[in-house]
Write a protein that holds these residues in place. Structure first.
Motif, PDB file in Angstrom:
ATOM      1  N   VAL A   1      32.416  43.184  45.781  1.00 57.20           N
ATOM      2  CA  VAL A   1      32.653  41.985  46.592  1.00 57.20           C
ATOM      3  C   VAL A   1      33.454  40.987  45.779  1.00 57.20           C
ATOM      4  CG1 VAL A   1      31.539  40.007  47.703  1.00 57.20           C
ATOM      5  CG2 VAL A   1      30.549  42.284  47.951  1.00 57.20           C
ATOM      6  N   VAL A   2      34.544  40.487  46.357  1.00 62.98           N
ATOM      7  CA  VAL A   2      35.288  39.416  45.703  1.00 62.98           C
ATOM      8  C   VAL A   2      35.355  38.260  46.686  1.00 62.98           C
ATOM      9  CG1 VAL A   2      37.429  38.726  44.570  1.00 62.98           C
ATOM     10  CG2 VAL A   2      36.689  41.126  44.483  1.00 62.98           C
ATOM     11  N   VAL A   3      34.883  37.098  46.252  1.00 60.80           N
ATOM     12  CA  VAL A   3      34.866  35.928  47.114  1.00 60.80           C
ATOM     13  C   VAL A   3      35.832  34.900  46.566  1.00 60.80           C
ATOM     14  CG1 VAL A   3      33.428  34.136  48.152  1.00 60.80           C
ATOM     15  CG2 VAL A   3      32.450  36.385  47.655  1.00 60.80           C
ATOM     16  N   SER A   4      36.662  34.352  47.439  1.00 58.78           N
ATOM     17  CA  SER A   4      37.717  33.442  47.002  1.00 58.78           C
ATOM     18  C   SER A   4      37.601  32.102  47.718  1.00 58.78           C
ATOM     19  CB  SER A   4      39.070  34.088  47.317  1.00 58.78           C
ATOM     20  OG  SER A   4      40.056  33.119  47.526  1.00 58.78           O
ATOM     21  N   ALA A   5      37.701  31.023  46.954  1.00 57.03           N
ATOM     22  CA  ALA A   5      37.771  29.698  47.556  1.00 57.03           C
ATOM     23  C   ALA A   5      38.849  28.933  46.820  1.00 57.03           C
ATOM     24  CB  ALA A   5      36.433  28.979  47.454  1.00 57.03           C
TER      25      ALA A   5
ATOM     26  N   ASP B   1      35.283  24.966  42.612  1.00 55.80           N
ATOM     27  CA  ASP B   1      33.893  24.541  42.542  1.00 55.80           C
ATOM     28  C   ASP B   1      33.217  25.305  41.412  1.00 55.80           C
ATOM     29  OD1 ASP B   1      31.419  23.797  45.069  1.00 55.80           O
ATOM     30  OD2 ASP B   1      31.213  23.953  42.890  1.00 55.80           O
ATOM     31  N   ALA B   2      33.216  24.728  40.240  1.00 55.83           N
ATOM     32  CA  ALA B   2      32.707  25.431  39.066  1.00 55.83           C
ATOM     33  C   ALA B   2      31.217  25.701  39.162  1.00 55.83           C
ATOM     34  CB  ALA B   2      33.027  24.625  37.821  1.00 55.83           C
ATOM     35  N   GLU B   3      30.515  25.020  40.079  1.00 53.30           N
ATOM     36  CA  GLU B   3      29.067  25.209  40.149  1.00 53.30           C
ATOM     37  C   GLU B   3      28.676  26.521  40.788  1.00 53.30           C
ATOM     38  OE1 GLU B   3      26.970  21.637  41.604  1.00 53.30           O
ATOM     39  OE2 GLU B   3      28.955  20.708  41.452  1.00 53.30           O
ATOM     40  N   LEU B   4      29.582  27.103  41.563  1.00 55.94           N
ATOM     41  CA  LEU B   4      29.245  28.349  42.238  1.00 55.94           C
ATOM     42  C   LEU B   4      29.738  29.544  41.429  1.00 55.94           C
ATOM     43  CD1 LEU B   4      30.062  27.446  45.932  1.00 55.94           C
ATOM     44  CD2 LEU B   4      27.821  27.685  44.887  1.00 55.94           C
TER      45      LEU B   4
ATOM     46  N   THR C   1      36.385  33.365  42.804  1.00 51.83           N
ATOM     47  CA  THR C   1      37.700  33.291  42.208  1.00 51.83           C
ATOM     48  C   THR C   1      38.539  32.305  43.000  1.00 51.83           C
ATOM     49  OG1 THR C   1      39.718  34.514  41.708  1.00 51.83           O
ATOM     50  CG2 THR C   1      38.477  35.246  43.603  1.00 51.83           C
ATOM     51  N   GLU C   2      39.596  31.775  42.394  1.00 47.58           N
ATOM     52  CA  GLU C   2      40.496  30.889  43.131  1.00 47.58           C
ATOM     53  C   GLU C   2      41.718  31.628  43.635  1.00 47.58           C
ATOM     54  OE1 GLU C   2      39.618  27.258  40.292  1.00 47.58           O
ATOM     55  OE2 GLU C   2      41.626  27.156  41.157  1.00 47.58           O
ATOM     56  N   THR C   3      41.825  32.905  43.290  1.00 43.78           N
ATOM     57  CA  THR C   3      42.988  33.679  43.756  1.00 43.78           C
ATOM     58  C   THR C   3      42.954  33.743  45.270  1.00 43.78           C
ATOM     59  OG1 THR C   3      42.714  35.033  41.786  1.00 43.78           O
ATOM     60  CG2 THR C   3      44.217  35.861  43.471  1.00 43.78           C
ATOM     61  N   PRO C   4      44.062  33.377  45.939  1.00 41.61           N
ATOM     62  CA  PRO C   4      44.059  33.407  47.398  1.00 41.61           C
ATOM     63  C   PRO C   4      43.883  34.828  47.938  1.00 41.61           C
ATOM     64  CG  PRO C   4      46.013  32.267  46.561  1.00 41.61           C
ATOM     65  CD  PRO C   4      45.344  32.914  45.396  1.00 41.61           C
TER      66      PRO C   4
ATOM     67  N   TRP D   1      36.390  38.240  50.728  1.00 42.12           N
ATOM     68  CA  TRP D   1      36.039  37.148  51.660  1.00 42.12           C
ATOM     69  C   TRP D   1      36.582  35.853  51.127  1.00 42.12           C
ATOM     70  CZ3 TRP D   1      30.880  34.195  51.925  1.00 42.12           C
ATOM     71  CH2 TRP D   1      30.805  33.459  53.121  1.00 42.12           C
ATOM     72  N   GLY D   2      37.297  35.125  51.971  1.00 39.32           N
ATOM     73  CA  GLY D   2      37.925  33.910  51.488  1.00 39.32           C
ATOM     74  C   GLY D   2      37.662  32.729  52.389  1.00 39.32           C
ATOM     75  N   SER D   3      37.777  31.550  51.803  1.00 42.07           N
ATOM     76  CA  SER D   3      37.643  30.316  52.551  1.00 42.07           C
ATOM     77  C   SER D   3      38.464  29.262  51.821  1.00 42.07           C
ATOM     78  CB  SER D   3      36.175  29.887  52.604  1.00 42.07           C
ATOM     79  OG  SER D   3      36.067  28.611  53.197  1.00 42.07           O
ATOM     80  N   PRO D   4      39.084  28.333  52.559  1.00 41.95           N
ATOM     81  CA  PRO D   4      39.811  27.274  51.852  1.00 41.95           C
ATOM     82  C   PRO D   4      38.871  26.453  50.970  1.00 41.95           C
ATOM     83  CG  PRO D   4      40.320  27.247  54.196  1.00 41.95           C
ATOM     84  CD  PRO D   4      39.199  28.218  54.012  1.00 41.95           C
ATOM     85  N   VAL D   5      37.641  26.253  51.481  1.00 41.05           N
ATOM     86  CA  VAL D   5      36.694  25.448  50.700  1.00 41.05           C
ATOM     87  C   VAL D   5      35.414  26.212  50.441  1.00 41.05           C
ATOM     88  CG1 VAL D   5      37.565  23.180  51.375  1.00 41.05           C
ATOM     89  CG2 VAL D   5      35.899  24.326  52.815  1.00 41.05           C
ATOM     90  N   SER D   6      34.884  26.077  49.252  1.00 43.42           N
ATOM     91  CA  SER D   6      33.700  26.851  48.869  1.00 43.42           C
ATOM     92  C   SER D   6      32.470  26.441  49.666  1.00 43.42           C
ATOM     93  CB  SER D   6      33.441  26.703  47.375  1.00 43.42           C
ATOM     94  OG  SER D   6      33.305  25.342  47.036  1.00 43.42           O
TER      95      SER D   6
END
Lengths: 323, 135
Positions: free
Chosen positions: A252-256, A260-263, A267-270, A226-231
């Protein structure tokens, strides 16, 4: 020696006889059904069965959404008197109530809609939600039908006509048309590995497929990307990560793309890079793609070129409304 | 008989010489095997990918299946007029057509289809060249 009988098309009797195909009879009656190859390949002669027996041969090559809707190829179906047919593409409409609206983080609303007449659906399909003034939008259904209420995830858009209205629409009557869509859990076996990938509220139908898979005792591995440009738009992040920790075969791999280090758990991988890893068993996968239209189309093509079976890539691209 | 590659059939079997091209190629199973190979090839071929890289991949695959059924001499009632209408607005050139023919040949080669049969399928595809190029 052939029996003569009638079947029905668009509420009109059509003269037919044993040995004819549905297409033969329709054409002879002057009904305008497009056709070309008459061999079950070009899919021009799609027709919908409200009732009656349609052999598997007449559904060969069709997508899940079409099969769920009762559509079939007229040139491959023997005519029979129990057939009640209509043109393809028509979908039932039922009145419904906006029962509850729950704001989630990331400017997403969880909208519960209750059909007021029986409407069957499968999690992952979508409906057209039609406002009293006729404006409609497509929303995916993220839950299975037991509760009788549909769970929709609606992104609040700046100046969004429907999302703005829905935010305050508890108690309003709407009309639902459908259900439609390709993202339905119906794999060849419970062991089939599933790959679910999407962006933003594309999570809704993916979650639907996931919930249906679990309800039906799916055994094989399930991977959700699941990805989003912004977290900040990751509206169900905590719930997803919790689900992943409680269901052993789910990963589950979530990408933004923003950092946002707080979440935790991001991952930042697109998304495309997460998707196109070479070690996937593409030939065995059932793939589900939902969300941003261009990305969905790109990933569908990549999956196919990597060896996935086209009929086993189920995609519902989210197109922006133009009205 | 010698030049035609035929031989006398064993007793009780269908004469090889009179089996249709479609049957000799392997019928619908052969088309199914060929479609994905062919479609993947044209998607990856920069000379012609723009014609095949459409929004609805499932519909596009169905078209390719219908085309290959036709090229294999299969049950398909495509006429020249259908081919002409279908391609009329694409401004296709000889080079585009040749590229498709090349991919068709490569597909059949990959499936280990004997040369003579590739030739027969190619001849069928070539028979609609003028219709496809709208000339």
């Amino acid at each position: 020696m052939s029996d003569r009988f009638f079947f029905h098309y668009e509420d009109t009797p059509v003269a037919s006889a044993t040995g004819e195909t549905v297409l033969d009879s329709l054409v002879r009656s002057g009904v305008e059904v497009p056709s070309s190859c008459r061999a079950g390949a070009c899919q021009s002669c799609l027709v919908r069965a409200r009732e009656g027996s349609v052999p598997a041969q007449a559904r060969k090559g069709l997508r899940s959404g079409q099969i769920q809707a009762g559509e079939f190829l007229a040139c491959q179906c023997p005519a029979a008197p129990d057939l009640v047919l209509e043109r393809a593409g028509r979908r039932p409409e039922v009145p419904a109530l906006v029962a509850e609206v729950e704001p989630l983080r990331g400017d997403v609303l969880r909208v519960w809609v209750e059909p007021l007449e029986p409407l069957g659906w499968k999690a992952g399909q979508f409906i057209h939600l039609i406002r009293p003034d006729g404006l409609f939008r497509a929303y995916s259904i993220s839950n299975t039908p037991e509760s009788g209420r549909m769970e929709l995830h609606v992104a609040r858009l700046m100046g969004g006509a429907m999302s703005g209205w829905l935010a305050c629409a508890v108690g309003e009557k709407v009309t639902l048309r459908g259900p439609l869509g390709e993202c339905v859990y119906a794999p060849p076996s419970p062991e089939t590995p599933l790959l679910l990938a999407g962006t933003g509220t594309g999570l809704s139908p993916l979650l639907g497929v996931l919930r249906d898979a679990m309800a039906q005792g799916h055994q094989g591995p399930i991977e959700l990307l699941w990805g989003s440009p912004v977290s900040s738009r990751l509206y169900l992040l905590d719930e997803l990560l919790e689900l992943a920790s409680s269901v052993p075969q789910l990963s589950v791999v979530v990408s933004a793309l923003d950092n946002d280090a707080e979440l935790a758990g991001l991952t930042e991988t697109p998304l495309p890079d997460l998707f196109c890893t070479p070690d996937r068993p593409w030939r065995d996968l059932e793939v589900f793609l939902c969300g941003n239209a261009e990305l969905v189309r790109t990933l569908k093509k990549k999956a196919y070129l990597a060896g996935a079976t086209l009929a086993r890539i189920h995609s519902d691209p989210f197109e922006a409304a133009q009205d | 008989m010698s030049g035609a590659g035929g031989r006398l059939p064993a007793e009780g079997t269908k004469p090889i010489m009179t089996a249709s091209l479609y049957e000799r190629l392997g019928g619908e199973a052969a088309v199914d095997a060929a479609v994905d190979i062919f479609y993947r090839k044209v998607l990856a071929d920069d000379r012609i990918s723009q014609f095949f890289d459409t929004v609805d991949m499932d519909a596009q695959r169905a078209k390719q299946k219908a085309f290959l059924t036709f090229a294999f001499g299969g049950p398909n009632q495509y006429g020249g007029r259908d081919m002409r209408t279908a391609h009329a607005k694409m401004s296709l050139t000889e080079a585009h057509f040749d590229a498709v023919m090349e991919n068709l040949g490569a597909t059949l080669t990959e499936l280990n289809v004997p040369e003579e049969l590739i030739g027969e399928a190619a001849a069928i595809a070539l028979s609609v060249k003028d219709d496809v190029l709208n000339r």
